[in-house]
Design a protein around this motif. Structure first.
Motif, PDB file in Angstrom:
ATOM      1  N   ASN A  58      42.284   8.801 -16.583  1.00  0.00           N
ATOM      2  CA  ASN A  58      42.898   8.353 -17.838  1.00  0.00           C
ATOM      3  C   ASN A  58      43.685   9.504 -18.444  1.00  0.00           C
ATOM      4  O   ASN A  58      43.108  10.421 -19.031  1.00  0.00           O
TER       5      ASN A  58
ATOM      6  N   GLU B  71      34.618   5.047 -18.161  1.00  0.00           N
ATOM      7  CA  GLU B  71      35.992   4.627 -17.881  1.00  0.00           C
ATOM      8  C   GLU B  71      36.036   3.746 -16.636  1.00  0.00           C
ATOM      9  O   GLU B  71      36.351   4.206 -15.538  1.00  0.00           O
TER      10      GLU B  71
ATOM     11  N   THR C 295      40.578   2.358 -15.650  1.00  0.00           N
ATOM     12  CA  THR C 295      41.720   3.054 -15.058  1.00  0.00           C
ATOM     13  C   THR C 295      41.523   3.541 -13.627  1.00  0.00           C
ATOM     14  O   THR C 295      42.514   3.727 -12.919  1.00  0.00           O
TER      15      THR C 295
END
Length: 442
Positions: free
Chosen positions: A378, A321, A324
Protein backbone atom coordinates in the motif's frame (compact mmCIF):
# COMPACT_ATOMS: atom_id res chain seq x y z
CA UNK A 1 -33.44 -23.78 -13.66
CA UNK A 2 -34.32 -21.72 -10.57
CA UNK A 3 -30.93 -20.02 -10.66
CA UNK A 4 -31.40 -19.16 -14.36
CA UNK A 5 -34.85 -17.68 -13.73
CA UNK A 6 -33.52 -15.65 -10.79
CA UNK A 7 -30.58 -14.23 -12.74
CA UNK A 8 -32.85 -13.41 -15.69
CA UNK A 9 -35.25 -11.54 -13.39
CA UNK A 10 -32.41 -9.58 -11.78
CA UNK A 11 -30.99 -8.63 -15.17
CA UNK A 12 -34.40 -7.53 -16.37
CA UNK A 13 -34.98 -5.38 -13.30
CA UNK A 14 -31.60 -3.68 -13.69
CA UNK A 15 -32.23 -3.00 -17.38
CA UNK A 16 -35.75 -1.68 -16.78
CA UNK A 17 -34.80 0.81 -14.08
CA UNK A 18 -33.51 4.19 -15.31
CA UNK A 19 -31.74 4.68 -11.98
CA UNK A 20 -29.65 1.58 -12.62
CA UNK A 21 -28.79 2.33 -16.24
CA UNK A 22 -25.14 2.82 -17.14
CA UNK A 23 -24.18 6.46 -17.22
CA UNK A 24 -21.65 5.92 -19.99
CA UNK A 25 -20.88 3.03 -22.29
CA UNK A 26 -18.66 0.45 -20.59
CA UNK A 27 -18.96 2.02 -17.12
CA UNK A 28 -20.18 -0.01 -14.14
CA UNK A 29 -23.92 0.42 -13.56
CA UNK A 30 -24.80 3.14 -11.09
CA UNK A 31 -27.19 2.17 -8.30
CA UNK A 32 -29.64 4.17 -6.30
CA UNK A 33 -28.77 5.26 -2.79
CA UNK A 34 -31.51 2.96 -1.53
CA UNK A 35 -30.02 -0.12 -3.20
CA UNK A 36 -26.54 0.76 -1.92
CA UNK A 37 -27.98 1.19 1.59
CA UNK A 38 -29.50 -2.29 1.44
CA UNK A 39 -26.37 -4.03 0.20
CA UNK A 40 -24.07 -2.16 2.59
CA UNK A 41 -26.33 -3.08 5.50
CA UNK A 42 -26.39 -6.71 4.42
CA UNK A 43 -22.58 -6.72 4.29
CA UNK A 44 -22.39 -5.45 7.87
CA UNK A 45 -24.93 -7.98 9.12
CA UNK A 46 -23.54 -11.03 7.31
CA UNK A 47 -19.98 -10.03 8.21
CA UNK A 48 -21.09 -9.58 11.81
CA UNK A 49 -22.69 -13.03 11.84
CA UNK A 50 -19.43 -14.57 10.63
CA UNK A 51 -17.33 -12.67 13.18
CA UNK A 52 -19.73 -13.73 15.93
CA UNK A 53 -19.17 -17.32 14.80
CA UNK A 54 -15.50 -16.73 15.61
CA UNK A 55 -16.54 -16.62 19.28
CA UNK A 56 -17.47 -20.29 18.92
CA UNK A 57 -14.10 -20.86 17.27
CA UNK A 58 -12.22 -19.31 20.18
CA UNK A 59 -14.28 -21.37 22.63
CA UNK A 60 -13.55 -24.64 20.83
CA UNK A 61 -9.88 -23.81 20.30
CA UNK A 62 -9.38 -22.99 23.98
CA UNK A 63 -11.45 -25.97 25.16
CA UNK A 64 -9.18 -28.22 23.14
CA UNK A 65 -5.90 -26.69 24.25
CA UNK A 66 -6.55 -26.66 28.02
CA UNK A 67 -6.60 -29.73 30.23
CA UNK A 68 -9.94 -31.47 30.74
CA UNK A 69 -10.17 -30.19 34.32
CA UNK A 70 -10.40 -26.60 33.04
CA UNK A 71 -12.67 -26.93 29.99
CA UNK A 72 -15.93 -25.78 31.61
CA UNK A 73 -14.21 -22.66 32.91
CA UNK A 74 -12.89 -21.75 29.46
CA UNK A 75 -16.31 -22.22 27.90
CA UNK A 76 -17.84 -20.01 30.57
CA UNK A 77 -15.22 -17.31 30.08
CA UNK A 78 -15.91 -17.18 26.36
CA UNK A 79 -19.67 -16.77 26.63
CA UNK A 80 -19.35 -14.31 29.52
CA UNK A 81 -16.79 -12.08 27.81
CA UNK A 82 -18.90 -11.97 24.66
CA UNK A 83 -21.93 -10.89 26.67
CA UNK A 84 -19.98 -8.33 28.71
CA UNK A 85 -18.66 -6.85 25.46
CA UNK A 86 -22.20 -6.66 24.11
CA UNK A 87 -23.29 -4.50 27.04
CA UNK A 88 -20.18 -2.38 27.54
CA UNK A 89 -19.74 -1.54 23.86
CA UNK A 90 -23.33 -0.26 23.75
CA UNK A 91 -23.07 1.60 27.07
CA UNK A 92 -19.69 3.26 26.56
CA UNK A 93 -17.57 1.77 23.81
CA UNK A 94 -19.19 2.67 20.49
CA UNK A 95 -19.52 6.42 20.92
CA UNK A 96 -16.15 6.50 22.64
CA UNK A 97 -14.70 4.87 19.53
CA UNK A 98 -16.69 6.84 16.94
CA UNK A 99 -17.19 10.34 18.38
CA UNK A 100 -17.73 12.08 15.04
CA UNK A 101 -16.23 15.43 14.12
CA UNK A 102 -17.32 17.34 17.20
CA UNK A 103 -17.75 14.60 19.81
CA UNK A 104 -14.22 14.34 21.18
CA UNK A 105 -13.63 14.86 24.88
CA UNK A 106 -9.94 15.32 23.99
CA UNK A 107 -9.63 16.00 20.27
CA UNK A 108 -8.22 13.00 18.40
CA UNK A 109 -7.51 11.05 21.58
CA UNK A 110 -10.63 10.35 23.68
CA UNK A 111 -14.21 10.37 22.41
CA UNK A 112 -17.52 10.71 24.22
CA UNK A 113 -17.75 9.00 27.60
CA UNK A 114 -20.89 7.33 28.97
CA UNK A 115 -23.08 8.00 25.95
CA UNK A 116 -25.01 4.83 25.04
CA UNK A 117 -25.32 4.05 21.35
CA UNK A 118 -28.69 4.85 19.79
CA UNK A 119 -30.06 3.13 16.68
CA UNK A 120 -32.56 4.11 14.01
CA UNK A 121 -36.20 4.15 15.17
CA UNK A 122 -38.60 1.60 13.68
CA UNK A 123 -39.08 2.10 9.95
CA UNK A 124 -36.84 5.17 9.72
CA UNK A 125 -33.90 4.12 7.59
CA UNK A 126 -32.38 6.97 5.56
CA UNK A 127 -30.87 5.91 2.24
CA UNK A 128 -28.47 8.84 2.27
CA UNK A 129 -26.80 7.46 5.41
CA UNK A 130 -25.32 4.64 3.33
CA UNK A 131 -26.14 1.85 5.79
CA UNK A 132 -28.22 1.04 8.86
CA UNK A 133 -26.78 2.46 12.08
CA UNK A 134 -27.77 -0.73 13.89
CA UNK A 135 -25.93 -2.94 11.40
CA UNK A 136 -22.76 -0.88 11.81
CA UNK A 137 -22.98 -1.08 15.60
CA UNK A 138 -23.49 -4.84 15.45
CA UNK A 139 -20.52 -5.37 13.16
CA UNK A 140 -18.17 -3.18 15.22
CA UNK A 141 -19.28 -4.88 18.42
CA UNK A 142 -18.02 -8.21 17.12
CA UNK A 143 -14.50 -6.77 16.82
CA UNK A 144 -14.65 -5.55 20.40
CA UNK A 145 -15.60 -9.01 21.64
CA UNK A 146 -12.81 -10.59 19.60
CA UNK A 147 -10.22 -8.46 21.41
CA UNK A 148 -11.37 -9.86 24.75
CA UNK A 149 -11.39 -13.44 23.44
CA UNK A 150 -7.65 -13.21 22.79
CA UNK A 151 -6.96 -12.57 26.49
CA UNK A 152 -9.00 -15.52 27.66
CA UNK A 153 -6.81 -18.23 26.16
CA UNK A 154 -3.50 -16.86 27.37
CA UNK A 155 -4.57 -16.68 31.00
CA UNK A 156 -6.28 -20.06 31.12
CA UNK A 157 -5.97 -22.58 33.93
CA UNK A 158 -5.01 -20.19 36.74
CA UNK A 159 -6.96 -16.92 36.59
CA UNK A 160 -9.92 -16.26 38.88
CA UNK A 161 -13.22 -15.74 37.10
CA UNK A 162 -14.44 -12.51 38.70
CA UNK A 163 -11.18 -10.55 38.24
CA UNK A 164 -11.10 -11.76 34.62
CA UNK A 165 -14.64 -10.49 34.06
CA UNK A 166 -13.85 -7.16 35.71
CA UNK A 167 -10.87 -6.77 33.39
CA UNK A 168 -13.12 -7.60 30.43
CA UNK A 169 -15.46 -4.78 31.45
CA UNK A 170 -12.58 -2.29 31.35
CA UNK A 171 -11.04 -3.71 28.16
CA UNK A 172 -14.26 -3.69 26.12
CA UNK A 173 -15.70 -0.51 27.58
CA UNK A 174 -12.62 1.71 27.66
CA UNK A 175 -9.25 0.34 26.53
CA UNK A 176 -10.22 -1.08 23.14
CA UNK A 177 -12.57 1.76 22.12
CA UNK A 178 -10.02 4.46 22.98
CA UNK A 179 -7.11 2.98 21.04
CA UNK A 180 -9.31 1.96 18.11
CA UNK A 181 -10.69 5.50 17.89
CA UNK A 182 -7.21 6.78 17.13
CA UNK A 183 -7.48 5.24 13.66
CA UNK A 184 -11.00 4.01 12.91
CA UNK A 185 -12.62 6.94 14.70
CA UNK A 186 -10.57 9.44 12.65
CA UNK A 187 -8.31 10.21 15.60
CA UNK A 188 -4.72 11.35 15.68
CA UNK A 189 -3.19 8.23 14.13
CA UNK A 190 -5.61 8.34 11.23
CA UNK A 191 -4.68 11.96 10.63
CA UNK A 192 -1.01 10.94 10.42
CA UNK A 193 -1.82 8.30 7.80
CA UNK A 194 -1.68 5.13 9.92
CA UNK A 195 -3.52 2.25 8.25
CA UNK A 196 -4.89 -0.95 9.76
CA UNK A 197 -7.61 -2.21 7.42
CA UNK A 198 -9.33 -4.75 9.69
CA UNK A 199 -7.31 -4.68 12.90
CA UNK A 200 -4.00 -6.58 12.94
CA UNK A 201 -2.92 -4.13 15.64
CA UNK A 202 -6.14 -2.38 16.69
CA UNK A 203 -7.80 -5.71 17.52
CA UNK A 204 -5.29 -8.56 17.53
CA UNK A 205 -2.08 -7.01 18.80
CA UNK A 206 -4.14 -5.00 21.30
CA UNK A 207 -5.62 -8.20 22.65
CA UNK A 208 -2.13 -9.68 22.68
CA UNK A 209 -0.69 -6.76 24.65
CA UNK A 210 -3.53 -7.05 27.20
CA UNK A 211 -2.90 -10.79 27.45
CA UNK A 212 0.85 -10.26 27.88
CA UNK A 213 0.27 -7.89 30.79
CA UNK A 214 -2.05 -10.39 32.44
CA UNK A 215 0.36 -13.29 31.93
CA UNK A 216 3.20 -11.34 33.55
CA UNK A 217 1.09 -10.51 36.62
CA UNK A 218 -0.36 -14.01 36.92
CA UNK A 219 2.87 -15.93 36.44
CA UNK A 220 3.14 -19.39 34.86
CA UNK A 221 1.07 -22.45 35.69
CA UNK A 222 2.36 -24.86 38.31
CA UNK A 223 4.86 -27.26 36.79
CA UNK A 224 5.24 -25.36 33.53
CA UNK A 225 8.86 -24.37 34.19
CA UNK A 226 11.09 -26.68 36.19
CA UNK A 227 13.76 -25.66 38.69
CA UNK A 228 16.51 -26.54 36.22
CA UNK A 229 15.11 -23.95 33.81
CA UNK A 230 13.56 -26.43 31.42
CA UNK A 231 10.03 -26.06 30.06
CA UNK A 232 7.59 -28.87 30.79
CA UNK A 233 4.97 -29.23 28.03
CA UNK A 234 1.38 -29.30 29.32
CA UNK A 235 -0.78 -30.98 26.71
CA UNK A 236 -4.33 -29.99 25.83
CA UNK A 237 -7.33 -32.23 26.28
CA UNK A 238 -8.80 -32.45 22.79
CA UNK A 239 -6.98 -31.65 19.57
CA UNK A 240 -10.11 -32.43 17.56
CA UNK A 241 -11.88 -29.52 19.26
CA UNK A 242 -8.84 -27.30 18.73
CA UNK A 243 -8.81 -28.14 15.03
CA UNK A 244 -12.55 -27.51 14.75
CA UNK A 245 -12.08 -24.17 16.47
CA UNK A 246 -9.37 -23.22 13.99
CA UNK A 247 -11.59 -23.98 11.00
CA UNK A 248 -14.42 -21.96 12.55
CA UNK A 249 -12.08 -19.02 13.06
CA UNK A 250 -10.81 -19.36 9.49
CA UNK A 251 -14.38 -19.20 8.16
CA UNK A 252 -15.28 -16.28 10.42
CA UNK A 253 -12.26 -14.34 9.19
CA UNK A 254 -13.87 -13.97 5.76
CA UNK A 255 -16.45 -11.78 7.48
CA UNK A 256 -13.82 -10.12 9.64
CA UNK A 257 -11.76 -8.94 6.68
CA UNK A 258 -14.29 -9.03 3.86
CA UNK A 259 -16.91 -6.89 5.55
CA UNK A 260 -14.23 -4.42 6.63
CA UNK A 261 -14.48 -3.08 3.08
CA UNK A 262 -17.53 -1.36 4.67
CA UNK A 263 -19.41 -1.16 1.36
CA UNK A 264 -21.09 -3.50 -1.10
CA UNK A 265 -23.15 -0.95 -2.98
CA UNK A 266 -21.08 -0.85 -6.16
CA UNK A 267 -19.43 -3.19 -8.64
CA UNK A 268 -15.98 -2.07 -7.49
CA UNK A 269 -16.78 -2.71 -3.83
CA UNK A 270 -18.13 -6.17 -4.63
CA UNK A 271 -14.96 -6.97 -6.58
CA UNK A 272 -12.80 -5.73 -3.71
CA UNK A 273 -14.65 -7.87 -1.17
CA UNK A 274 -13.96 -10.91 -3.32
CA UNK A 275 -10.30 -9.93 -3.61
CA UNK A 276 -10.02 -9.50 0.16
CA UNK A 277 -11.48 -12.94 0.84
CA UNK A 278 -9.15 -14.65 -1.65
CA UNK A 279 -6.11 -12.92 -0.12
CA UNK A 280 -7.28 -13.81 3.38
CA UNK A 281 -7.55 -17.48 2.46
CA UNK A 282 -4.18 -17.46 0.69
CA UNK A 283 -2.44 -15.98 3.73
CA UNK A 284 -3.96 -18.57 6.06
CA UNK A 285 -2.98 -21.42 3.76
CA UNK A 286 0.59 -20.14 3.52
CA UNK A 287 0.71 -19.75 7.30
CA UNK A 288 -0.15 -23.43 7.69
CA UNK A 289 2.48 -24.64 5.22
CA UNK A 290 5.11 -22.36 6.74
CA UNK A 291 4.32 -23.65 10.24
CA UNK A 292 4.56 -27.25 9.02
CA UNK A 293 8.02 -26.62 7.61
CA UNK A 294 9.14 -24.54 10.60
CA UNK A 295 8.12 -27.13 13.21
CA UNK A 296 9.74 -29.94 11.21
CA UNK A 297 13.00 -28.01 10.96
CA UNK A 298 13.02 -26.66 14.53
CA UNK A 299 11.71 -29.64 16.47
CA UNK A 300 12.24 -32.63 14.17
CA UNK A 301 8.51 -33.38 14.05
CA UNK A 302 5.38 -31.55 12.94
CA UNK A 303 3.45 -30.01 15.84
CA UNK A 304 -0.30 -29.86 15.15
CA UNK A 305 -0.98 -27.14 17.71
CA UNK A 306 1.62 -24.89 16.12
CA UNK A 307 0.27 -25.67 12.65
CA UNK A 308 -3.18 -24.57 13.82
CA UNK A 309 -1.63 -21.39 15.17
CA UNK A 310 0.20 -20.97 11.87
CA UNK A 311 -3.17 -20.68 10.13
CA UNK A 312 -4.34 -18.10 12.65
CA UNK A 313 -1.07 -16.16 12.45
CA UNK A 314 -1.39 -15.98 8.68
CA UNK A 315 -4.92 -14.64 9.10
CA UNK A 316 -3.83 -12.09 11.69
CA UNK A 317 -0.93 -10.91 9.54
CA UNK A 318 -3.02 -10.27 6.41
CA UNK A 319 -5.74 -8.47 8.38
CA UNK A 320 -3.89 -5.13 8.37
CA UNK A 321 -4.01 -4.97 4.56
CA UNK A 322 -5.95 -7.70 2.76
CA UNK A 323 -6.98 -5.58 -0.23
CA UNK A 324 -3.86 -4.29 -1.98
CA UNK A 325 -1.55 -7.35 -2.02
CA UNK A 326 -1.39 -9.70 -4.97
CA UNK A 327 -2.06 -13.33 -4.14
CA UNK A 328 1.69 -14.19 -3.98
CA UNK A 329 2.26 -11.17 -1.72
CA UNK A 330 -0.60 -12.29 0.54
CA UNK A 331 0.96 -15.74 0.71
CA UNK A 332 4.31 -14.26 1.69
CA UNK A 333 2.74 -12.11 4.41
CA UNK A 334 0.83 -15.11 5.78
CA UNK A 335 3.85 -17.42 5.59
CA UNK A 336 6.01 -15.03 7.58
CA UNK A 337 3.20 -14.78 10.11
CA UNK A 338 3.17 -18.56 10.43
CA UNK A 339 6.93 -18.68 11.01
CA UNK A 340 6.67 -15.90 13.60
CA UNK A 341 4.01 -17.87 15.50
CA UNK A 342 6.33 -20.87 15.72
CA UNK A 343 9.60 -19.04 16.36
CA UNK A 344 8.34 -16.82 19.18
CA UNK A 345 7.02 -19.66 21.36
CA UNK A 346 10.53 -20.62 22.60
CA UNK A 347 11.23 -16.92 23.22
CA UNK A 348 8.27 -16.67 25.59
CA UNK A 349 9.34 -19.87 27.31
CA UNK A 350 12.83 -18.49 27.91
CA UNK A 351 11.18 -15.46 29.50
CA UNK A 352 8.94 -17.81 31.56
CA UNK A 353 5.79 -16.22 30.15
CA UNK A 354 3.14 -18.93 30.10
CA UNK A 355 0.67 -18.52 27.21
CA UNK A 356 -1.61 -21.55 27.28
CA UNK A 357 -2.97 -21.36 23.72
CA UNK A 358 -0.20 -19.39 21.99
CA UNK A 359 -2.29 -16.24 21.62
CA UNK A 360 0.64 -13.87 22.14
CA UNK A 361 2.74 -15.29 19.27
CA UNK A 362 -0.32 -15.42 17.00
CA UNK A 363 -2.12 -12.18 17.78
CA UNK A 364 0.59 -9.90 19.16
CA UNK A 365 3.70 -10.76 17.16
CA UNK A 366 2.01 -11.71 13.89
CA UNK A 367 -0.27 -8.69 14.28
CA UNK A 368 2.70 -6.37 14.60
CA UNK A 369 4.30 -7.96 11.53
CA UNK A 370 1.16 -7.55 9.46
CA UNK A 371 0.81 -3.89 10.41
CA UNK A 372 4.43 -3.06 9.68
CA UNK A 373 4.15 -4.86 6.32
CA UNK A 374 1.29 -2.67 5.04
CA UNK A 375 3.55 -0.22 3.11
CA UNK A 376 4.99 -3.11 1.10
CA UNK A 377 1.79 -3.23 -0.95
CA UNK A 378 0.00 0.00 0.00
CA UNK A 379 1.92 2.99 -1.32
CA UNK A 380 -0.30 5.43 0.60
CA UNK A 381 1.31 4.38 3.89
CA UNK A 382 4.79 4.66 5.38
CA UNK A 383 6.87 2.38 7.56
CA UNK A 384 7.55 5.16 10.06
CA UNK A 385 3.91 5.97 10.71
CA UNK A 386 3.00 2.28 10.88
CA UNK A 387 5.72 1.71 13.48
CA UNK A 388 4.55 4.74 15.45
CA UNK A 389 1.02 3.42 15.48
CA UNK A 390 2.09 -0.01 16.71
CA UNK A 391 4.26 1.54 19.44
CA UNK A 392 1.56 3.95 20.61
CA UNK A 393 -1.23 1.38 20.69
CA UNK A 394 1.04 -1.21 22.27
CA UNK A 395 2.26 1.11 25.01
CA UNK A 396 -1.24 2.34 25.82
CA UNK A 397 -2.89 -1.09 25.93
CA UNK A 398 -0.03 -2.82 27.74
CA UNK A 399 0.55 -0.28 30.49
CA UNK A 400 -3.13 0.43 31.15
CA UNK A 401 -3.83 -3.32 31.21
CA UNK A 402 -0.84 -3.89 33.49
CA UNK A 403 -2.13 -1.23 35.88
CA UNK A 404 -5.58 -2.82 35.94
CA UNK A 405 -4.18 -6.31 36.56
CA UNK A 406 -1.94 -5.02 39.36
CA UNK A 407 -4.86 -3.25 41.04
CA UNK A 408 -6.95 -6.41 40.79
CA UNK A 409 -4.07 -8.45 42.21
CA UNK A 410 -3.76 -6.08 45.18
CA UNK A 411 -7.50 -6.08 45.88
CA UNK A 412 -9.42 -9.16 44.82
CA UNK A 413 -6.42 -11.27 43.84
CA UNK A 414 -6.17 -12.62 40.30
CA UNK A 415 -4.87 -16.17 40.70
CA UNK A 416 -6.51 -19.22 42.24
CA UNK A 417 -4.64 -20.93 45.05
CA UNK A 418 -2.36 -23.90 44.50
CA UNK A 419 -4.89 -26.49 45.59
CA UNK A 420 -7.54 -25.10 43.24
CA UNK A 421 -5.10 -25.05 40.34
CA UNK A 422 -4.13 -28.67 40.92
CA UNK A 423 -7.75 -29.77 41.29
CA UNK A 424 -8.81 -27.77 38.28
CA UNK A 425 -10.81 -24.59 37.88
CA UNK A 426 -13.92 -26.49 36.81
CA UNK A 427 -14.30 -27.78 40.35
CA UNK A 428 -12.84 -24.86 42.29
CA UNK A 429 -14.39 -21.98 40.32
CA UNK A 430 -17.45 -23.52 38.64
CA UNK A 431 -18.42 -26.56 40.67
CA UNK A 432 -19.02 -28.64 37.54
CA UNK A 433 -16.93 -30.61 35.11
CA UNK A 434 -16.99 -30.77 31.33
CA UNK A 435 -16.34 -34.52 31.23
CA UNK A 436 -17.86 -35.96 34.43
CA UNK A 437 -18.18 -39.46 33.00
CA UNK A 438 -14.41 -39.71 32.63
CA UNK A 439 -13.62 -38.82 36.25
CA UNK A 440 -12.50 -41.83 38.24
CA UNK A 441 -14.28 -42.48 41.51
CA UNK A 442 -12.08 -41.80 44.49
Amino acid sequence: MIRTIFLTAVAASVTASPALAQETAGAPPAVTAEVAYIFNTLLFLIGGFLVMWMAAGFAMLEAGLVRSKNVTTQLFKNISLFSIAGLMYWLIGYNLMYPGDDGWSIAGWIGQLFLPKSIDPVGSGVAGDGYSAASDFFFQLMFCATTASIVSGTLAERVKLWPFMIFTVILTGLIYPIEASWEWGAGWLDQLGFSDFAGSTLVHAAGGFAALAGAIVLGPRLGKYRADGRMQPILGSNLALATLGTFILWLGWFGFNGASQLALGSVNDAADVGRIIVNTNAAASAGVVAAILATQLMFGKIDLTMVLNGALAGLVAITAEPLTPSIPAAMLIGAIGGVIAVATVPVLDRLRIDDVVGAIPVHLFAGIWGTLAVPITNEATSFGVQALGVAAIGAFVFFVSLAVWLVLKATTGVRVDQEAEITGLDVSEMGMEAYPDFVQAK
